[in-house]
Write a protein that holds these residues in place. Structure first.
Motif, short mmCIF file in Angstrom:
data_model
loop_
_atom_site.label_atom_id
_atom_site.label_comp_id
_atom_site.label_asym_id
_atom_site.label_seq_id
_atom_site.Cartn_x
_atom_site.Cartn_y
_atom_site.Cartn_z
N LEU A 179 8.29 2.44 -11.62
CA LEU A 179 7.49 3.65 -11.81
C LEU A 179 7.91 4.73 -10.82
N ALA A 180 8.15 4.30 -9.58
CA ALA A 180 8.58 5.28 -8.58
C ALA A 180 9.90 5.92 -8.97
N GLY A 181 10.83 5.10 -9.48
CA GLY A 181 12.12 5.64 -9.88
C GLY A 181 12.06 6.48 -11.13
N ALA A 182 11.21 6.11 -12.06
CA ALA A 182 11.14 6.81 -13.34
C ALA A 182 10.30 8.08 -13.27
N ALA A 183 9.18 8.03 -12.52
CA ALA A 183 8.24 9.15 -12.54
C ALA A 183 7.76 9.57 -11.16
N GLY A 184 8.20 8.89 -10.10
CA GLY A 184 7.80 9.28 -8.76
C GLY A 184 6.37 8.93 -8.41
N VAL A 185 5.80 7.92 -9.05
CA VAL A 185 4.40 7.56 -8.81
C VAL A 185 4.26 6.05 -8.67
N HIS A 186 3.14 5.62 -8.10
CA HIS A 186 2.65 4.26 -8.17
C HIS A 186 1.34 4.26 -8.94
N THR A 187 0.93 3.11 -9.43
CA THR A 187 -0.30 3.02 -10.20
C THR A 187 -1.31 2.12 -9.52
N ARG A 188 -2.62 2.41 -9.77
CA ARG A 188 -3.69 1.58 -9.24
C ARG A 188 -4.17 0.56 -10.28
N GLU A 190 1.76 14.32 -20.60
CA GLU A 190 0.80 14.69 -21.63
C GLU A 190 -0.62 14.25 -21.31
N GLY A 191 -0.88 13.94 -20.04
CA GLY A 191 -2.24 13.68 -19.60
C GLY A 191 -2.71 12.24 -19.74
N ASN A 192 -1.83 11.34 -20.04
CA ASN A 192 -2.20 9.94 -20.17
C ASN A 192 -2.04 9.21 -18.84
N GLU A 193 -2.63 8.04 -18.76
CA GLU A 193 -2.51 7.20 -17.57
C GLU A 193 -1.53 6.06 -17.84
N ILE A 194 -1.04 5.53 -16.76
CA ILE A 194 -0.12 4.40 -16.89
C ILE A 194 -0.51 3.32 -15.91
N GLY A 195 -0.45 2.07 -16.34
CA GLY A 195 -0.79 0.93 -15.50
C GLY A 195 0.30 -0.12 -15.57
N SER A 196 0.18 -1.12 -14.72
CA SER A 196 1.19 -2.18 -14.65
C SER A 196 0.84 -3.32 -15.59
N HIS A 197 1.85 -3.81 -16.29
CA HIS A 197 1.70 -4.98 -17.17
C HIS A 197 2.73 -6.03 -16.77
N THR A 198 3.06 -6.07 -15.46
CA THR A 198 4.12 -6.86 -14.84
C THR A 198 5.49 -6.35 -15.30
N TYR A 199 6.52 -6.88 -14.70
CA TYR A 199 7.86 -6.39 -15.00
C TYR A 199 8.43 -7.02 -16.27
N LEU A 203 4.79 -7.44 -9.88
CA LEU A 203 4.00 -6.23 -9.71
C LEU A 203 4.72 -5.22 -8.82
N ASP A 204 5.38 -5.72 -7.78
CA ASP A 204 6.11 -4.82 -6.89
C ASP A 204 7.29 -4.18 -7.60
N LEU A 205 8.04 -4.96 -8.40
CA LEU A 205 9.15 -4.38 -9.15
C LEU A 205 8.66 -3.31 -10.12
N ALA A 215 2.16 -17.40 -6.80
CA ALA A 215 1.73 -16.14 -6.21
C ALA A 215 2.92 -15.24 -5.88
N TRP A 216 4.04 -15.83 -5.38
CA TRP A 216 5.18 -15.00 -5.02
C TRP A 216 5.77 -14.30 -6.23
N ARG A 217 5.80 -15.01 -7.37
CA ARG A 217 6.36 -14.41 -8.59
C ARG A 217 5.47 -13.29 -9.09
N THR A 218 4.15 -13.48 -9.01
CA THR A 218 3.24 -12.43 -9.44
C THR A 218 3.41 -11.18 -8.61
N ARG A 219 3.44 -11.36 -7.28
CA ARG A 219 3.60 -10.19 -6.41
C ARG A 219 4.96 -9.53 -6.63
N PHE A 220 6.00 -10.34 -6.84
CA PHE A 220 7.33 -9.81 -7.09
C PHE A 220 7.35 -8.96 -8.35
#
Length: 715
Positions: free
Chosen positions: A158-167, A125-134, A151-153, A144-149
């Motif tokens: 997102l890749a599994g649900a919609a086939g995209v990554h976010t910036r 519907e034309g909206n954007e999506i961003g990461s708010h951690t897992y 964000l990566d998850l 730092a490792w937990r933060t990266r983990f």
């Protein structure tokens, strides 16, 4: 011949348990119960540097330089944190679509994985999506490792649900730039190094606190200079968002009337699209994560229900058993059983024996040391023993005892051989490791005065109950087996006369074709066949038989595996009784239904339910599982005390009951699981024999304790 016992099923079971454990841990992680990074907000946190607190709400930290942007004039980026939520996010999307407005949703990866269709709708519907951690961690307090983990998850979800990554990325618990702490700034720089744009806000409505619709609208529309653009923070999950939905309608209507447009953050700033397509490999990995997360959530919900259902069923079963035990004691058939019409009938006692040298002498002597007033014979059928069983019986040289030798053919063959050689119309079948009391035969045969009774089950007792394992089996025999038999007696649907002690009319045996060898539980198969033929099968609690129970876990496993698998075979063989009419149908609907629920289905699910209970104890609120376990154990103890009282047994062994619930019960569940796997794979289990230790043999043994050392001549 069928195939042998299945190989490798323990590996499958272990892999299944591992998969279930991983899924439970994944669900616990997604819901903040496992591996949660606790938020410890300091009373006076250090502020971020001036370059951060004076920056715009959209910060680019790539390349080590701080660049920030603000929304252009008359442009509002509505942002929603913590979703997607199946209840509130669709309502918010409906409002946006109705007013042709777009927004940016800073979503948690765990929620994205749980709501893939809703995630796709946000983008469609034309909206954007961003990461708010897992899992909504406090990035300022996380390593730092937990933060990266996290964000990566989220990217993988997102890749599994919609086939995209976010910036785009927004830190949980963040707000305006002027409120940034030093910890949040470090987290923002870490995310910036990985290519994220950190999005803060100009106008924090604090709608999560539900301050009222008017307050939310005022905070979203009046802050800042007139006509300037803004990023507005709202929430689409985390609680009741009725006020947010109502305020959103007013915010859009009011600001659109003033010439504002509503866009996503990246769109409003003229930046590249907030999301980018991913390759097939990334999407496949994400799809696995989404499927695992959804399965984990589904399992956790269902196991919670199963936990409650299993507890309720076990409580109901325990209550029903106690009620029927009381009825059995007070009313059922007692007057009829005390009335004896005519003389007691002559008996033939048949003892099938295979490698029973440790206890066969005590068995035979106990059968002869009886107060039974009528003539009887004892027929020992040596089924090709490779030890001294036959020689011991011959050496006894007791009057009234016959020995029949035959090649090994299995217990059913030995029983049929003994029945064919018997000279009477009443047959008592006794295992070669069993000892009778002096009055056992008299009590066992008494119910056969009723011509409708085709067979009688005696009361089996564990003789070697000295250790913990023996006490556990003693408790099981008294609480489980004998309470069940009282209920089955009242309902006239007895499934099993134990091989250790049972009396049968020859006519009943002939009608069902004798003892069959197509199951491993020949006693259960025989009893079910007699019930289906229209005969009554009753339980006589006063007819006591002392038997030697397995004295090691290995021996116990082998015995119960055979019992359980054989019972499943017998249930399947007699399954037609469930839909038949008359006594056979009543037997099937009462007995087989009970056995299917409480001896097959519940034990199959019990290990998983217990694993869920352990998960709850470790990672969730342990109160409910602990209270339920304590209540169930207390109820079991009370029922056990009553059952022991009914059997005139001391209650001292009940101190082992709590440990039995933890260890012994799990072993029995695994027996059912292995038996079910064996049955499903169509394997044919070989006969399992247990090693005899001679509990009843020798001075000071159980034989002496029971006063069974004397000899009587029968017939």
């Amino acid at each position: 011949m069928g195939r042998g016992e299945p190989k490798g099923h323990w590996l499958l079971l272990a892999l299944g348990a591992l998969a279930l454990t991983v899924l439970l841990l994944l669900d616990g992680f997604a819901n903040g119960a496992v591996g949660e990074a606790p938020r410890k907000e300091p009373a006076h946190p250090a502020a971020a540097p001036a370059e951060a607190t004076s920056a715009g709400p959209v910060i680019n930290l790539a390349g080590g330089k701080t660049q920030s942007r603000r929304m252009p004039a008359k442009t509002v980026a509505l942002t929603f944190d913590d979703g997607p939520d199946p209840e509130w996010t669709p309502r918010i999307l409906d409002v946006l679509r109705r007013h042709n407005a777009h927004a940016t949703f800073f979503s948690m990866g765990a929620h994205i994985a749980q709501q893939p269709a809703l995630t796709r709708r946000i983008l469609r519907e034309g909206n954007e999506i961003g990461s708010h951690t897992y899992t909504h961690i406090d990035m300022a307090a996380s390593p730092a490792w937990r933060t990266r983990f996290e964000l990566d998850l989220t990217q993988r979800a997102l890749a599994g649900a919609a086939g995209v990554h976010t910036r785009l990325m927004r830190m949980p618990y963040s707000s305006r730039p002027d409120g940034l702490t030093a910890g949040e700034w470090r987290a923002a720089r870490l995310a910036g190094a990985d290519g994220y744009l950190t999005v803060l806000t100009d106008r924090d409505t604090e709608d999560w606190a539900r301050p009222g619709v008017d307050r939310i609208v005022r905070d979203a529309t009046t802050a800042g200079r007139r006509g300037e653009g803004a990023i507005v923070m709202l929430h689409d999950a985390g609680g009741d968002r009725t006020e947010t939905v109502a305020a959103l309608e007013q915010i859009i209507v009011r600001l659109q009337a003033q010439g504002y447009r509503f866009t996503g953050v990246a769109e409003g700033l003229g930046l590249p699209a907030a999301t980018v397509k991913v390759g097939g490999g990334e999407q496949a990995i994400g799809t696995v994560l989404v499927a695992a997360q959804r399965t984990a959530g589904w399992l956790t919900g269902w196991f919670g229900l199963l936990f409650l259902l299993a507890g309720m069923l076990c409580a109901i079963r325990l209550g029903v058993l106690l009620v029927f035990a009381h009825v059995h004691m007070r009313a059922v058939r007692r007057p009829q059983r005390r009335r004896t019409q005519g003389e007691p009938p002559p008996l033939s006692v048949i003892v099938p024996a295979y490698n029973e040298e440790a206890g066969i002498a005590a068995t035979v002597r106990s059968l002869l040391d009886t107060d039974y007033p009528a003539p009887f014979e004892v027929i020992v059928v040596d089924d090709g023993s490779t030890d001294r069983t036959a020689e011991i019986v011959e050496a006894l040289a007791l009057p009234g005892v016959r020995l029949i030798r035959k090649p090994n053919g299995g217990k059913p063959s030995a029983l049929n051989t003994g029945a064919a050689a018997a000279r009477t119309d009443v047959l008592v079948l006794v295992d070669g490791d069993t000892v009778f009391q002096r009055d056992t035969l008299r009590h066992l045969v008494a119910p056969l005065d009723d011509p409708r009774v085709g067979a009688v089950s005696g009361n089996t007792k564990v003789a070697n109950r000295g250790g913990v394992l023996g006490r556990w089996q003693h408790i099981e025999y008294v609480i489980g087996f004998n309470l069940d038999r009282r209920m089955f007696d009242v309902l006239q649907c007895m499934p099993t006369i134990p091989g250790a002690i049972g009396a049968f009319r020859r006519a009943a045996l002939l009608e069902v074709g004798g003892v069959h060898d197509d199951t491993l539980a020949e006693d259960t198969d025989l009893t079910m066949a007699i019930c289906r033929a229209g005969w009554r099968v009753v339980y006589e609690e006063k007819a006591l038989a002392w038997t030697e129970a397995p004295d090691s876990l290995r021996q116990l496993w082998r015995q119960r595996y055979r019992w359980c698998y054989g019972t499943m075979q017998a249930m399947w063989k007699h399954r037609r009784s469930v839909v038949e009419r008359g006594r056979s149908g009543r037997f099937g609907r009462r007995c087989l239904t009970y056995l299917a629920v409480f001896q097959v289905v519940l034990p199959l699910f019990a290990p998983a339910v217990d694993l869920f209970a352990l998960f709850g104890l470790a990672f969730l609120d342990p109160t409910a599982p602990l209270l339920m376990w304590a209540a169930f154990t207390a109820a079991q103890a009370a029922a056990g005390a009553y059952a022991l009282w009914l059997d005139h047994e001391p209650v001292r062994p009940l101190w082992t009951l709590p440990l039995q619930q933890v260890v012994y019960r799990q072993l029995m569940y695994l027996v059912v699981l292995q038996s079910a796997v064996t049955a499903v794979l169509g394997a044919r289990l070989r006969w399992q024999t247990i090693r005899r230790t001679g509990t009843f043999a020798g001075p000071g043994g159980e034989e002496a304790r029971l006063g069974l050392g004397g000899q009587s001549v029968a017939g």
